[in-house]
Motif scaffolding. Structure first.
Motif, short mmCIF file in Angstrom:
data_model
loop_
_atom_site.label_atom_id
_atom_site.label_comp_id
_atom_site.label_asym_id
_atom_site.label_seq_id
_atom_site.Cartn_x
_atom_site.Cartn_y
_atom_site.Cartn_z
N GLY A 4 36.39 71.94 75.91
CA GLY A 4 35.97 71.22 74.98
C GLY A 4 34.52 70.80 75.25
N CYS A 5 33.87 70.34 73.98
CA CYS A 5 32.62 69.80 74.01
C CYS A 5 32.43 68.66 72.89
CB CYS A 5 31.55 70.86 74.11
SG CYS A 5 29.72 70.63 73.88
N ARG A 6 31.46 67.75 73.40
CA ARG A 6 31.41 66.60 72.42
C ARG A 6 29.76 66.29 72.73
NH1 ARG A 6 34.74 61.77 73.59
NH2 ARG A 6 33.99 61.91 75.44
N GLU A 64 12.10 56.98 72.43
CA GLU A 64 12.58 58.18 72.34
C GLU A 64 14.08 58.33 71.79
OE1 GLU A 64 11.74 60.75 75.79
OE2 GLU A 64 9.51 59.69 76.08
N CYS A 65 14.55 59.50 71.30
CA CYS A 65 15.76 59.61 70.75
C CYS A 65 16.40 60.61 71.62
CB CYS A 65 15.73 60.05 69.43
SG CYS A 65 17.38 60.14 68.60
N CYS A 66 17.66 60.69 72.12
CA CYS A 66 18.41 61.50 72.76
C CYS A 66 19.84 61.65 72.33
CB CYS A 66 18.27 61.20 74.43
SG CYS A 66 19.48 59.97 74.91
N ARG A 67 20.49 62.76 72.91
CA ARG A 67 22.04 63.06 72.59
C ARG A 67 22.63 63.26 73.82
NH1 ARG A 67 23.51 65.11 67.13
NH2 ARG A 67 21.69 64.92 65.81
N ILE A 68 23.97 62.67 74.08
CA ILE A 68 24.70 63.01 75.18
C ILE A 68 25.64 64.16 75.08
CG2 ILE A 68 26.33 61.97 76.96
CD1 ILE A 68 23.45 60.71 76.81
N ALA A 90 21.96 64.66 78.96
CA ALA A 90 20.98 64.31 77.99
C ALA A 90 20.05 65.35 77.51
CB ALA A 90 20.26 63.01 78.45
N VAL A 91 20.36 65.55 76.15
CA VAL A 91 19.16 66.35 75.41
C VAL A 91 18.35 65.74 74.45
CG1 VAL A 91 20.86 68.28 75.77
CG2 VAL A 91 20.70 67.04 73.50
N THR A 132 18.24 71.68 68.74
CA THR A 132 19.30 72.55 67.84
C THR A 132 20.58 72.88 68.67
OG1 THR A 132 18.42 74.64 68.71
CG2 THR A 132 17.07 73.32 66.80
N ALA A 133 21.34 73.44 67.82
CA ALA A 133 22.78 73.92 68.61
C ALA A 133 22.35 75.10 69.43
CB ALA A 133 23.54 74.51 67.48
N ALA A 134 21.43 76.06 69.21
CA ALA A 134 21.06 76.93 70.19
C ALA A 134 20.60 76.44 71.43
CB ALA A 134 20.20 77.85 69.67
N GLU A 135 19.56 75.34 71.40
CA GLU A 135 19.31 74.54 72.59
C GLU A 135 20.16 74.06 73.22
OE1 GLU A 135 14.70 73.84 70.96
OE2 GLU A 135 16.15 72.50 70.51
N ILE A 136 21.06 73.30 72.80
CA ILE A 136 22.23 72.53 73.34
C ILE A 136 23.13 73.74 74.08
CG2 ILE A 136 24.19 71.23 73.04
CD1 ILE A 136 22.75 69.80 70.97
#
Length: 77
Positions: free
Chosen positions: A5-7, A18-22, A36-37, A42-46
């Motif tokens: 699973g991934c979230r 700066e903006c990030c996603r976990i 953190a990214v 992008t989906a490919a980078e993640i």
């Protein structure tokens, strides 16, 4: 690498601008990982970041019937 699973979080604005996603995931062995990214990743980078992730502390979830007993339990979020 196969994962169970991934979230990915919504973009989080940091106080310094700066903006990030976990990104959190559980692999097929029940090990939880997070990283953190950049918020604009992008989906490919993640996918590449998850695939290349090797460092950090590992935790095993106990909610899987195939997991041996006797390990610590992580709280569900």
């Amino acid at each position: 690498m196969k994962i169970r699973g991934c979230r990915v979080s919504a973009p989080l604005m940091q106080p310094w601008g700066e903006c990030c996603r976990i990104v959190e995931w559980i692999n097929r062995n029940g090990e939880y990982s997070c990283v953190a990214v950049p918020g604009a990743a992008t989906a490919a980078e993640i996918r590449e970041r998850v695939r290349m992730h090797r460092n950090g502390q590992r935790h095993t979830l106990e909610d899987d019937p195939a997991t041996p007993a006797g390990r610590g339990r992580l709280r569900r979020g």
